[in-house]
Design an enzyme around this catalytic site. Structure first.
Site, PDB file in Angstrom:
ATOM      1  N   ASP A   1     -26.590  -5.089  20.857  1.00 58.81           N
ATOM      2  CA  ASP A   1     -26.844  -4.760  22.255  1.00 58.81           C
ATOM      3  C   ASP A   1     -26.177  -3.511  22.587  1.00 58.81           C
ATOM      4  O   ASP A   1     -26.710  -2.616  23.368  1.00 58.81           O
ATOM      5  CB  ASP A   1     -25.614  -5.905  23.040  1.00 58.81           C
ATOM      6  CG  ASP A   1     -26.060  -7.352  22.575  1.00 58.81           C
ATOM      7  OD1 ASP A   1     -27.233  -7.551  21.846  1.00 58.81           O
ATOM      8  OD2 ASP A   1     -25.412  -8.289  23.093  1.00 58.81           O
TER       9      ASP A   1
ATOM     10  N   GLY B   1     -28.189 -13.598  28.642  1.00 63.24           N
ATOM     11  CA  GLY B   1     -28.714 -13.051  27.386  1.00 63.24           C
ATOM     12  C   GLY B   1     -29.310 -11.741  27.540  1.00 63.24           C
ATOM     13  O   GLY B   1     -29.963 -11.170  26.485  1.00 63.24           O
ATOM     14  N   LEU B   2     -29.036 -11.052  28.623  1.00 65.13           N
ATOM     15  CA  LEU B   2     -29.874  -9.958  28.900  1.00 65.13           C
ATOM     16  C   LEU B   2     -28.546  -8.665  28.482  1.00 65.13           C
ATOM     17  O   LEU B   2     -28.806  -7.291  28.795  1.00 65.13           O
ATOM     18  CB  LEU B   2     -30.337  -9.591  30.076  1.00 65.13           C
ATOM     19  CG  LEU B   2     -31.535 -10.431  30.529  1.00 65.13           C
ATOM     20  CD1 LEU B   2     -32.075 -10.494  31.712  1.00 65.13           C
ATOM     21  CD2 LEU B   2     -32.556 -10.224  29.389  1.00 65.13           C
ATOM     22  N   SER B   3     -27.317  -9.117  28.134  1.00 65.81           N
ATOM     23  CA  SER B   3     -26.380  -8.119  27.611  1.00 65.81           C
ATOM     24  C   SER B   3     -25.783  -7.535  28.914  1.00 65.81           C
ATOM     25  O   SER B   3     -25.446  -6.313  28.736  1.00 65.81           O
ATOM     26  CB  SER B   3     -26.769  -7.274  26.596  1.00 65.81           C
ATOM     27  OG  SER B   3     -25.718  -6.981  25.678  1.00 65.81           O
TER      28      SER B   3
ATOM     29  N   TYR C   1     -23.857 -21.110  16.240  1.00 63.34           N
ATOM     30  CA  TYR C   1     -23.772 -19.732  15.607  1.00 63.34           C
ATOM     31  C   TYR C   1     -23.412 -19.537  14.250  1.00 63.34           C
ATOM     32  O   TYR C   1     -23.918 -19.300  13.439  1.00 63.34           O
ATOM     33  CB  TYR C   1     -23.239 -18.654  16.411  1.00 63.34           C
ATOM     34  CG  TYR C   1     -24.140 -18.255  17.725  1.00 63.34           C
ATOM     35  CD1 TYR C   1     -25.434 -18.796  18.062  1.00 63.34           C
ATOM     36  CD2 TYR C   1     -23.667 -17.250  18.773  1.00 63.34           C
ATOM     37  CE1 TYR C   1     -26.207 -18.317  19.114  1.00 63.34           C
ATOM     38  CE2 TYR C   1     -24.369 -16.992  19.694  1.00 63.34           C
ATOM     39  CZ  TYR C   1     -25.687 -17.531  20.094  1.00 63.34           C
ATOM     40  OH  TYR C   1     -26.261 -17.326  21.246  1.00 63.34           O
TER      41      TYR C   1
ATOM     42  N   GLU D   1     -34.870 -11.436  15.487  1.00 59.97           N
ATOM     43  CA  GLU D   1     -33.646 -12.570  16.074  1.00 59.97           C
ATOM     44  C   GLU D   1     -32.949 -13.275  15.135  1.00 59.97           C
ATOM     45  O   GLU D   1     -33.664 -13.687  14.060  1.00 59.97           O
ATOM     46  CB  GLU D   1     -34.377 -13.325  16.990  1.00 59.97           C
ATOM     47  CG  GLU D   1     -33.409 -13.882  18.244  1.00 59.97           C
ATOM     48  CD  GLU D   1     -33.445 -12.546  19.186  1.00 59.97           C
ATOM     49  OE1 GLU D   1     -32.368 -11.766  19.001  1.00 59.97           O
ATOM     50  OE2 GLU D   1     -34.262 -12.286  19.918  1.00 59.97           O
TER      51      GLU D   1
HETATM   52  P1  ADP Z   1     -24.363 -11.417  28.594  1.00 61.69           P
HETATM   53  O1  ADP Z   1     -24.032 -10.102  27.897  1.00 61.69           O
HETATM   54  O2  ADP Z   1     -25.508 -12.020  28.034  1.00 61.69           O
HETATM   55  O3  ADP Z   1     -24.742 -11.214  30.098  1.00 61.69           O
HETATM   56  P2  ADP Z   1     -21.753 -12.434  28.191  1.00 61.69           P
HETATM   57  O4  ADP Z   1     -21.312 -13.514  27.865  1.00 61.69           O
HETATM   58  O5  ADP Z   1     -21.724 -11.548  26.605  1.00 61.69           O
HETATM   59  O6  ADP Z   1     -23.205 -12.384  28.406  1.00 61.69           O
HETATM   60  O7  ADP Z   1     -20.990 -11.521  29.054  1.00 61.69           O
HETATM   61  C1  ADP Z   1     -20.980 -11.804  30.272  1.00 61.69           C
HETATM   62  C2  ADP Z   1     -19.683 -11.544  30.628  1.00 61.69           C
HETATM   63  O8  ADP Z   1     -19.445 -10.094  30.938  1.00 61.69           O
HETATM   64  C3  ADP Z   1     -19.191 -12.178  32.335  1.00 61.69           C
HETATM   65  O9  ADP Z   1     -18.724 -13.215  32.045  1.00 61.69           O
HETATM   66  C4  ADP Z   1     -18.025 -10.929  32.496  1.00 61.69           C
HETATM   67  O10 ADP Z   1     -16.796 -11.444  31.987  1.00 61.69           O
HETATM   68  C5  ADP Z   1     -18.523  -9.677  31.756  1.00 61.69           C
HETATM   69  N1  ADP Z   1     -19.427  -8.586  32.848  1.00 61.69           N
HETATM   70  C6  ADP Z   1     -20.707  -8.399  32.743  1.00 61.69           C
HETATM   71  N2  ADP Z   1     -20.962  -7.624  33.896  1.00 61.69           N
HETATM   72  C7  ADP Z   1     -20.164  -7.443  34.741  1.00 61.69           C
HETATM   73  C8  ADP Z   1     -19.914  -7.028  35.968  1.00 61.69           C
HETATM   74  N3  ADP Z   1     -20.733  -6.022  36.481  1.00 61.69           N
HETATM   75  N4  ADP Z   1     -18.712  -7.317  36.604  1.00 61.69           N
HETATM   76  C9  ADP Z   1     -17.699  -8.231  36.014  1.00 61.69           C
HETATM   77  N5  ADP Z   1     -17.890  -8.804  34.809  1.00 61.69           N
HETATM   78  C10 ADP Z   1     -19.143  -8.377  34.147  1.00 61.69           C
HETATM   79 MG    MG Z   2     -23.164 -10.013  25.927  1.00 59.14          MG
END
Ligand code: ADP
Ligand code: MG
Length: 422
Positions: free
Chosen positions: A207, A159-161, A259, A67
């Site tokens: 990721d 945080g699970l991408s 970060y 990490e």
């Molecule tokens: P993580 O990747 O850790 O979940 P991020 O902030 O990098 O967090 O990404 C989250 C963003 O990705 C959400 O705010 C949205 O904009 C987008 N996203 C991810 N999956 C979906 C989905 N199934 N439908 C719509 N938006 C999504």
């Molecule tokens: Mg992400």
């Protein structure tokens, strides 16, 4: 079944003493992949009124270890989780790009030829950005119109991408619809470019690599220096083990600034040690190297990066010489050491992450650590499969005691990377 604890609680009730009920915990495993793909197809039909050409999907990921080392050319060991993002899609004889998501009301409908960074707001930017990033592979004459329905299982922002799962499912769909014939690494790159250059978010590429390149039953050894990867056996289920993910749901407001500061500290450390990146420093000389850094904070940042890269090498060596089960104690200790280093030297944990990790360890986990960038997000705990539930219950109780909002739990099986479902 009545347990001794139930009997004790009943006694306590009779004697008028109030006993706090342990919070109920649900360990969410991903819904069946085939059913989920069929569901995405049905959502497409509902939204667009005709059947899609196919359904593609890509998984979220957890990083097992390694990490905050990616930007120092380090090593890491992510694995794809069973929660995926599905993209049901069809090519249309137009240039319209139409996007919908079951998780968000925002709809995109625009001319695909007008895509440019900054032109698309919100989640659709992650998908439109992939089409934009794949442009060099698209022959000039073809139309780029398509309809895409997204249905994701990866919790957003935990945080699970979920973002990489979204981009990489889109990359599979677009590659197939436009018959681009790209290599997996080119789709990884397109997903990274979509997130950084088009959507304007920052990502190191771990990721997207995990989401595209992972193999079922394996973790993915990733060398961030040249993006080379290889699968590493990590079949927990057959060995009676499990990886419990806890989404702490903690939020932190200055994450980007933190970060940037950590990156700057680690760059300063490399400069002081006279190396391009900390990957080039000789860990065998750790004490001498650290003694050469006067600034106490920079010294601790360097110690995290240097020891964390070494821990990934140690995990890799253990898994090359035996199963997870055979080395479960040593592997657990390395996970613990990683967390402690991120907490004390790199200072990227928050109370929720530390409490979840401490509670998991106290409840018998072999090892536990935060995973992802920190300042909120998730933890992982390597546990005996039958201990997953009690360990989750212990974490939930600890959260109640500390007055934190309830965490969410997931069981992560090392899963297959992106591909076509239907
Ligand atoms: P993580 O990747 O850790 O979940 P991020 O902030 O990098 O967090 O990404 C989250 C963003 O990705 C959400 O705010 C949205 O904009 C987008 N996203 C991810 N999956 C979906 C989905 N199934 N439908 C719509 N938006 C999504
Ligand atoms: Mg992400």
């Amino acid at each position: 079944m009545t347990t001794a604890a139930d009997a004790g609680a009943a006694d306590a009730r009779h004697s008028g003493i109030t006993v706090a009920e342990p919070p109920a915990v649900t360990l969410s495993a991903a819904p069946d992949r085939g059913e989920a793909a069929a569901h995405a197809e049905a959502l497409f039909v509902e939204a667009f009124g005709y059947a899609p050409d196919g359904v593609w999907s890509a998984p979220g990921r957890v990083n097992i270890i390694g990490e905050h080392v990616d930007y120092q050319d380090g090593l890491c060991l992510p694995m794809a989780i069973s929660h995926r993002c599905f993209a049901a899609a069809a090519r249309t004889p137009t240039d319209r790009l139409r996007l919908r998501s079951a998780q968000d009301d925002l709809i995109l409908d625009l001319d695909a030829r007008e895509l440019e960074p900054g032109a698309v707001e919100g989640w659709p930017a992650y998908v439109a950005g992939v089409l934009w990033a794949l442009r060099p592979h698209i022959s000039g004459a073809s139309t780029q119109g398509m309809d895409i329905m997204i249905d994701g299982q990866v919790p957003l922002g935990a945080g699970l991408s979920s973002s990489a799962a979204l981009e990489c499912s889109a990359a599979e769909a677009i590659d197939a619809l436009l018959s681009l014939g790209t290599e997996p690494l080119q789709r990884v790159q397109a997903a990274i470019t979509a997130e950084t250059d088009f959507a304007g978010a920052s990502t190191g590429g771990l990721d997207q690599s995990a989401s595209v390149l992972s193999r079922a039953g394996h973790a993915l050894f990733l060398d961030c220096r040249d993006f080379s990867t290889r699968p590493v056996p990590w079949d927990l289920a057959s060995q009676g083990l499990a990886l419990l993910i806890t989404d702490t749901r903690a939020e932190h407001s200055h994450v980007d600034g933190e970060y940037t500061a950590r990156r700057a500290d680690s760059e300063r450390a490399a400069e002081l040690l006279g190396v391009d990146t900390l990957r080039d420093a000789d860990v065998a000389q750790l004490q001498e190297l650290l003694a050469g850094i006067d600034d106490e904070v920079v010294r601790r940042r360097a110690r995290h990066v240097l020891t964390e890269i070494q821990r990934v090498k140690d995990v890799d060596a253990l898994l090359a010489s035996g199963t997870v089960r055979e080395h479960v104690t040593e592997l657990g200790a390395l996970l613990d050491a990683s967390h402690d280093s991120l907490r004390d030297d790199y200072e990227v944990t928050v109370a929720q992450l530390d409490v979840a990790v401490d509670a998991a360890r106290a409840a018998g986990a072999h090892g536990a650590r935060m995973t992802g960038g920190g300042f909120g997000g998730s933890t992982i705990a390597l546990v005996e499969a039958e201990q997953a539930q009690p360990v989750a219950a212990a974490i939930a109780s600890a959260f109640v005691e500390h007055g934190f909002s309830a965490p969410e739990f997931f069981l992560a099986l090392p899963s297959e990377g992106a591909g076509q479902d239907r």
